[in-house]
Design a protein around this motif. Structure first.
Motif, PDB file in Angstrom:
ATOM      1  N   TRP A   1       0.839  -1.212   0.000  1.00 29.39           N
ATOM      2  CA  TRP A   1       0.000   0.000   0.000  1.00 29.39           C
ATOM      3  C   TRP A   1       0.870   1.256   0.000  1.00 29.39           C
ATOM      4  O   TRP A   1       0.445   2.298  -0.542  1.00 29.39           O
ATOM      5  CB  TRP A   1      -0.940   0.005   1.196  1.00 29.39           C
ATOM      6  N   ILE A   2       2.059   1.180   0.576  1.00 32.73           N
ATOM      7  CA  ILE A   2       2.943   2.346   0.577  1.00 32.73           C
ATOM      8  C   ILE A   2       3.341   2.702  -0.851  1.00 32.73           C
ATOM      9  O   ILE A   2       3.379   3.884  -1.236  1.00 32.73           O
ATOM     10  CB  ILE A   2       4.189   2.061   1.434  1.00 32.73           C
ATOM     11  N   MET A   3       3.627   1.698  -1.672  1.00 31.43           N
ATOM     12  CA  MET A   3       4.022   1.938  -3.057  1.00 31.43           C
ATOM     13  C   MET A   3       2.865   2.538  -3.846  1.00 31.43           C
ATOM     14  O   MET A   3       3.073   3.446  -4.667  1.00 31.43           O
ATOM     15  CB  MET A   3       4.501   0.628  -3.685  1.00 31.43           C
ATOM     16  N   TYR A   4       1.668   2.043  -3.597  1.00 31.14           N
ATOM     17  CA  TYR A   4       0.500   2.621  -4.269  1.00 31.14           C
ATOM     18  C   TYR A   4       0.296   4.078  -3.846  1.00 31.14           C
ATOM     19  O   TYR A   4      -0.048   4.942  -4.669  1.00 31.14           O
ATOM     20  CB  TYR A   4      -0.753   1.810  -3.938  1.00 31.14           C
ATOM     21  N   GLY A   5       0.484   4.353  -2.562  1.00 26.64           N
ATOM     22  CA  GLY A   5       0.316   5.721  -2.092  1.00 26.64           C
ATOM     23  C   GLY A   5       1.326   6.675  -2.709  1.00 26.64           C
ATOM     24  O   GLY A   5       0.990   7.818  -3.065  1.00 26.64           O
ATOM     25  N   LEU A   6       2.563   6.223  -2.880  1.00 26.32           N
ATOM     26  CA  LEU A   6       3.592   7.093  -3.461  1.00 26.32           C
ATOM     27  C   LEU A   6       3.326   7.398  -4.931  1.00 26.32           C
ATOM     28  O   LEU A   6       3.600   8.512  -5.401  1.00 26.32           O
ATOM     29  CB  LEU A   6       4.971   6.438  -3.298  1.00 26.32           C
ATOM     30  N   CYS A   7       2.784   6.425  -5.656  1.00 17.10           N
ATOM     31  CA  CYS A   7       2.555   6.662  -7.083  1.00 17.10           C
ATOM     32  C   CYS A   7       1.420   7.655  -7.316  1.00 17.10           C
ATOM     33  O   CYS A   7       1.290   8.201  -8.425  1.00 17.10           O
ATOM     34  CB  CYS A   7       2.274   5.350  -7.810  1.00 17.10           C
ATOM     35  N   LEU A   8       0.599   7.905  -6.299  1.00 22.69           N
ATOM     36  CA  LEU A   8      -0.477   8.881  -6.459  1.00 22.69           C
ATOM     37  C   LEU A   8       0.056  10.301  -6.637  1.00 22.69           C
ATOM     38  O   LEU A   8      -0.590  11.132  -7.287  1.00 22.69           O
ATOM     39  CB  LEU A   8      -1.412   8.841  -5.245  1.00 22.69           C
ATOM     40  N   ILE A   9       1.232  10.583  -6.095  1.00 19.99           N
ATOM     41  CA  ILE A   9       1.766  11.949  -6.156  1.00 19.99           C
ATOM     42  C   ILE A   9       2.043  12.376  -7.597  1.00 19.99           C
ATOM     43  O   ILE A   9       1.496  13.384  -8.073  1.00 19.99           O
ATOM     44  CB  ILE A   9       3.022  12.071  -5.277  1.00 19.99           C
ATOM     45  N   PRO A  10       2.873  11.649  -8.349  1.00 15.64           N
ATOM     46  CA  PRO A  10       3.096  12.082  -9.743  1.00 15.64           C
ATOM     47  C   PRO A  10       1.856  11.951 -10.614  1.00 15.64           C
ATOM     48  O   PRO A  10       1.670  12.747 -11.548  1.00 15.64           O
ATOM     49  CB  PRO A  10       4.228  11.164 -10.224  1.00 15.64           C
ATOM     50  N   LEU A  11       1.003  10.970 -10.341  1.00 17.27           N
ATOM     51  CA  LEU A  11      -0.209  10.826 -11.155  1.00 17.27           C
ATOM     52  C   LEU A  11      -1.141  12.021 -10.963  1.00 17.27           C
ATOM     53  O   LEU A  11      -1.752  12.505 -11.941  1.00 17.27           O
ATOM     54  CB  LEU A  11      -0.930   9.529 -10.797  1.00 17.27           C
ATOM     55  N   MET A  12      -1.263  12.517  -9.743  1.00 20.68           N
ATOM     56  CA  MET A  12      -2.089  13.702  -9.513  1.00 20.68           C
ATOM     57  C   MET A  12      -1.476  14.938 -10.174  1.00 20.68           C
ATOM     58  O   MET A  12      -2.195  15.788 -10.722  1.00 20.68           O
ATOM     59  CB  MET A  12      -2.257  13.932  -8.015  1.00 20.68           C
ATOM     60  N   LEU A  13      -0.144  15.047 -10.148  1.00 16.66           N
ATOM     61  CA  LEU A  13       0.517  16.160 -10.835  1.00 16.66           C
ATOM     62  C   LEU A  13       0.252  16.100 -12.338  1.00 16.66           C
ATOM     63  O   LEU A  13       0.032  17.128 -12.992  1.00 16.66           O
ATOM     64  CB  LEU A  13       2.022  16.128 -10.559  1.00 16.66           C
ATOM     65  N   ALA A  14       0.256  14.874 -12.886  1.00 17.52           N
ATOM     66  CA  ALA A  14      -0.009  14.721 -14.322  1.00 17.52           C
ATOM     67  C   ALA A  14      -1.443  15.107 -14.656  1.00 17.52           C
ATOM     68  O   ALA A  14      -1.708  15.694 -15.711  1.00 17.52           O
ATOM     69  CB  ALA A  14       0.271  13.280 -14.744  1.00 17.52           C
ATOM     70  N   LEU A  15      -2.394  14.802 -13.762  1.00 14.97           N
ATOM     71  CA  LEU A  15      -3.795  15.127 -14.022  1.00 14.97           C
ATOM     72  C   LEU A  15      -4.039  16.633 -13.958  1.00 14.97           C
ATOM     73  O   LEU A  15      -4.706  17.201 -14.836  1.00 14.97           O
ATOM     74  CB  LEU A  15      -4.685  14.401 -13.004  1.00 14.97           C
ATOM     75  N   VAL A  16      -3.510  17.279 -12.933  1.00 17.85           N
ATOM     76  CA  VAL A  16      -3.814  18.690 -12.710  1.00 17.85           C
ATOM     77  C   VAL A  16      -3.058  19.594 -13.682  1.00 17.85           C
ATOM     78  O   VAL A  16      -3.631  20.525 -14.258  1.00 17.85           O
ATOM     79  CB  VAL A  16      -3.500  19.072 -11.250  1.00 17.85           C
ATOM     80  N   PHE A  17      -1.767  19.295 -13.879  1.00 15.68           N
ATOM     81  CA  PHE A  17      -0.932  20.193 -14.670  1.00 15.68           C
ATOM     82  C   PHE A  17      -0.672  19.691 -16.092  1.00 15.68           C
ATOM     83  O   PHE A  17       0.094  20.324 -16.825  1.00 15.68           O
ATOM     84  CB  PHE A  17       0.412  20.411 -13.961  1.00 15.68           C
ATOM     85  N   ARG A  18      -1.300  18.539 -16.455  1.00 15.50           N
ATOM     86  CA  ARG A  18      -1.079  17.960 -17.792  1.00 15.50           C
ATOM     87  C   ARG A  18       0.419  17.799 -18.071  1.00 15.50           C
ATOM     88  O   ARG A  18       0.920  18.129 -19.142  1.00 15.50           O
ATOM     89  CB  ARG A  18      -1.726  18.842 -18.866  1.00 15.50           C
TER      90      ARG A  18
END
Length: 691
Positions: free
Chosen positions: A422-439
């Protein structure tokens, strides 16, 4: 609970326990240092080679388990979640009063309670879950201490105990109370109490009162009594069934060493198929093992445990798990001759074993080559994920040096069922959210790479559990939660392939990562509610329709959770828009759902791309895609569940709670889809109902 026969005896025991609290147990080691009892036990555990014990099988609940897995399941009844080592640790300057279960493994503690039970009579090893029950026990112990040290309320028949307590000076009494207070504080925080404290007559009276409260405390009292019963050395010995029945089948009960000894003494032919020499060798190894353990001789324990691990499979090698004992798909290709008798047992050359799983792993390498040749980075990443999963699975077996499922099962539970992913899944959310918001395209590929790595570990954990249990893991709540999250990851990867050139990319991975993170966090931090122990599936559940129905249903539930994630993100987006007074509050995907992927404009481009969709439209479109998929799968799963119920139980519908709530969930989504057609603010109400 067992009541003391005489209150005077109990009082005297309490006096001795109070004196023991004041004098830490210590012994001199050869180097001249003073070691406490806990430190000796810790040193003893460090010197034991548990790999030999890990090759010993125990028959429990109709299943052959590794000793490590079996010990963990038994100690969970005694110490609750503390057996997994997830509890806090508190100490003071004079002595540490933390439970052995916080420092010692379950395999170690099982042998300790079975072979050296007297050492734990005054150790906090019994778990009390309910806080209200803890408070009442604490109040009872405080009343007992005040009564026994005050002297005013002692009766004549307690004169001996009274004189013993009156001999304490006020300073010693104050120190004894401080020690008691520390233990009670630890008990309230951690829920662990010693069996000696539970034998106090005041506690016994309080427990009797709580047993009468059927609504609030009776269940927890029953759990407390079960913990005391399981921790009894006689119960532990009676359940330690490690001798396979010679000539027996998988459903026959295994034997204990005591039953083996009794059969020799009676000469009752219970083990007539076993050579007399092997019987005596087993008993000799077990007797030497017990003596070595009781004297805390780690070297002797290691020698005899290795000897037992070698001798026990010789009683009935067909029942004892060994190398290549998992012969079904996807672990090996079986020649047709192996199934001639219909048993499906391993009867072919060992050179075939594991051919399928290794072959599938190598075949996935073609995805990588194909993706590279066509310049498809997503296809390349998918192939790399599948290969990594296979490598991780086989790497675990190579690291253990065996394909025997017993050591692999022990390792799997020692690694906390790999729920730490679950820690690895939580960490991958950071760049994925940056990709969504800032394209941000770079963040997208970094996030997808981290997501695929986490998914590879998740897949390896699923396959290890599949290999150990010899069935697809979906038969209990732990397996349903973790497998549903894995299904969500598979769906997210496929959808990411479909939308790799659309603004929707990264969103499905975000949803899946959030769902998997929550699921694995629950599995990690709730070992009691989501019991990870592996058990056999009920015979009635061995049905093709059940496998299809269950997997479809849990996949739909994971998609529902993923839709709730995008619904939450959409509501956050709307709140930020409203708070900043920016236009475009009422944003939603005009085509809605899967239509947004296939509807094209005059130029042939998808509408969602041609319209340069905003974040709000992307989130709403993703929510509708997941809602539509879950709606279809939930309907199909409910129908197939009715088919299975009619096939297995003779009725398609019985108003079972699971059936009712599956139907209720389906009705909610029916309301969502119809509300989407009628309401004006489609995005808002879609997100609210999905959440």
């Amino acid at each position: 609970m067992m009541k003391p026969l005489n209150r005077t005896i109990c009082l005297f025991v309490s006096v001795l326990a109070a004196m023991a609290w004041l004098a830490p147990s210590a012994v001199a080691d050869p180097s001249g240092e003073r070691l406490t009892s806990a430190e000796r036990r810790a040193a003893f555990q460090r010197d034991i080679d548990f790999s030999h014990l890990g090759r010993i099988a125990v028959h429990s609940d109709g299943r052959v388990k590794s000793y490590g897995s079996y010990a963990r399941s038994m100690m969970q009844f005694v110490s609750g979640p503390h057996s997994a080592g997830r509890s806090s640790r508190r100490s003071n300057s004079s002595r540490e009063f933390s439970s052995p279960f916080m420092h010692f493994s379950s395999p170690f503690m099982y042998m300790e309670l079975m072979l050296r039970p007297r050492a734990y009579e005054d150790e906090p090893i019994i778990y009390v879950k309910n806080v209200q029950v803890r408070e009442r026990i604490i109040n009872a112990l405080e009343r007992s201490f005040d009564t026994h040290t005050g002297g005013s309320s002692l009766m004549n028949n307690e004169a001996a105990g009274s004189r013993a307590m009156d001999s304490l000076t006020p300073e010693r009494r104050s120190e004894a109370y401080a020690q008691l207070r520390q233990r009670l504080d630890n008990f309230f925080d951690e829920g662990l109490i010693s069996p000696a404290m539970l034998l106090d007559p005041f506690v016994d009276q309080a427990v009797d009162t709580m047993r009468q409260d059927l609504l609030r405390t009776a269940r927890f009292v029953n759990e407390l009594e079960s913990a005391l019963a399981v921790s009894d050395e006689r119960v532990l010995r009676r359940n330690f069934r490690v001798i396979a029945p010679p000539g027996g089948g998988f459903e026959d009960q295994w034997l204990t060493f005591e039953e083996l000894r009794a059969s020799i003494d009676r000469d009752d032919h219970v083990l007539s198929d076993v050579e007399v020499a092997l019987k005596h060798q087993l008993l000799d190894a077990w007797d030497r093992f017990q003596r070595a353990w009781q004297s805390m001789d780690a070297e002797g324990v290691n020698i005899q445990s290795e000897r037992l691990a070698t001798l026990l499979p010789q009683v009935n090698p067909e029942l004892y798990p060994g190398e290549g004992s998992r012969a079904g798909w996807p672990w090996s290709i079986m020649p047709i001759e192996a199934y001639a008798d219909g048993a499906g047992a391993w009867a072919a050359d060992d050179g075939w074993k594991w051919m399928t799983s290794i072959g599938v792993t190598l075949f996935c390498g073609l995805f990588i080559l194909f993706g590279i040749s066509r310049n498809w980075p997503t296809m390349t990443s998918l192939g790399a994920t599948l290969v990594a999963s296979g490598v991780l699975f086989h790497g675990a077996t190579l690291a253990l040096g065996t394909t025997n499922p017993l050591p692999l099962e022990t390792w799997y539970f020692e690694a906390y069922n790999m729920t730490w992913v679950w820690i690895m899944y939580g960490l991958c959310l950071i760049p994925l959210m940056l990709a969504l918001v800032f394209r941000w395209q770079g963040a997208h590929w970094i996030g997808m790479g981290m997501f695929l790595i986490a998914f590879a570990f998740h897949t390896a954990a699923l396959f290890i559990r599949w290999y150990v249990s010899d069935r697809w893991p979906n038969s209990n709540m732990f397996e349903a939660v973790t497998t549903a999250a894995w299904f969500g990851g598979c769906t997210a990867i496929l959808l990411e392939l479909c939308v790799r050139r659309l603004p929707l990319r990264s969103v499905f991975a975000i949803c899946s990562a959030a769902a998997s993170m929550v699921a694995l966090m629950c599995a990690y931090y709730m070992p009691i509610g989501l019991d990870p122990n592996i058990r056999n599936m009920m015979p009635v559940l061995h049905d093709l329709w059940l496998y299809i129905h269950t997997n479809v249903i849990i996949l739909s539930y994971c998609l529902i959770f993923m839709a709730a994630v995008t619904g939450t993100l959409y509501l956050m987006f709307r709140f930020v828009r409203w708070f900043t007074d920016k236009p475009g509050n009422n944003e939603y995907a005009r085509m809605g759902g899967a239509a947004s992927l296939i509807q094209t404009g005059p130029d042939g481009q998808p509408i969602i791309t041609r319209a340069k969709s905003s974040v709000g439209q992307v989130l709403d479109g993703t929510t509708m895609i997941l809602v539509e998929l879950s709606f279809i799968l939930l309907w199909a799963g409910t129908v197939m569940g009715a088919i299975w119920a009619d096939h297995s139980w003779g009725r398609p519908w019985g108003w079972d709670p699971k059936e009712v709530f599956a139907l209720n969930t389906f009705i909610v989504f029916v309301a969502l889809i119809h509300a989407r057609l009628k309401v004006r603010d489609k995005g808002l109400w879609t997100a609210v109902i999905a959440l």
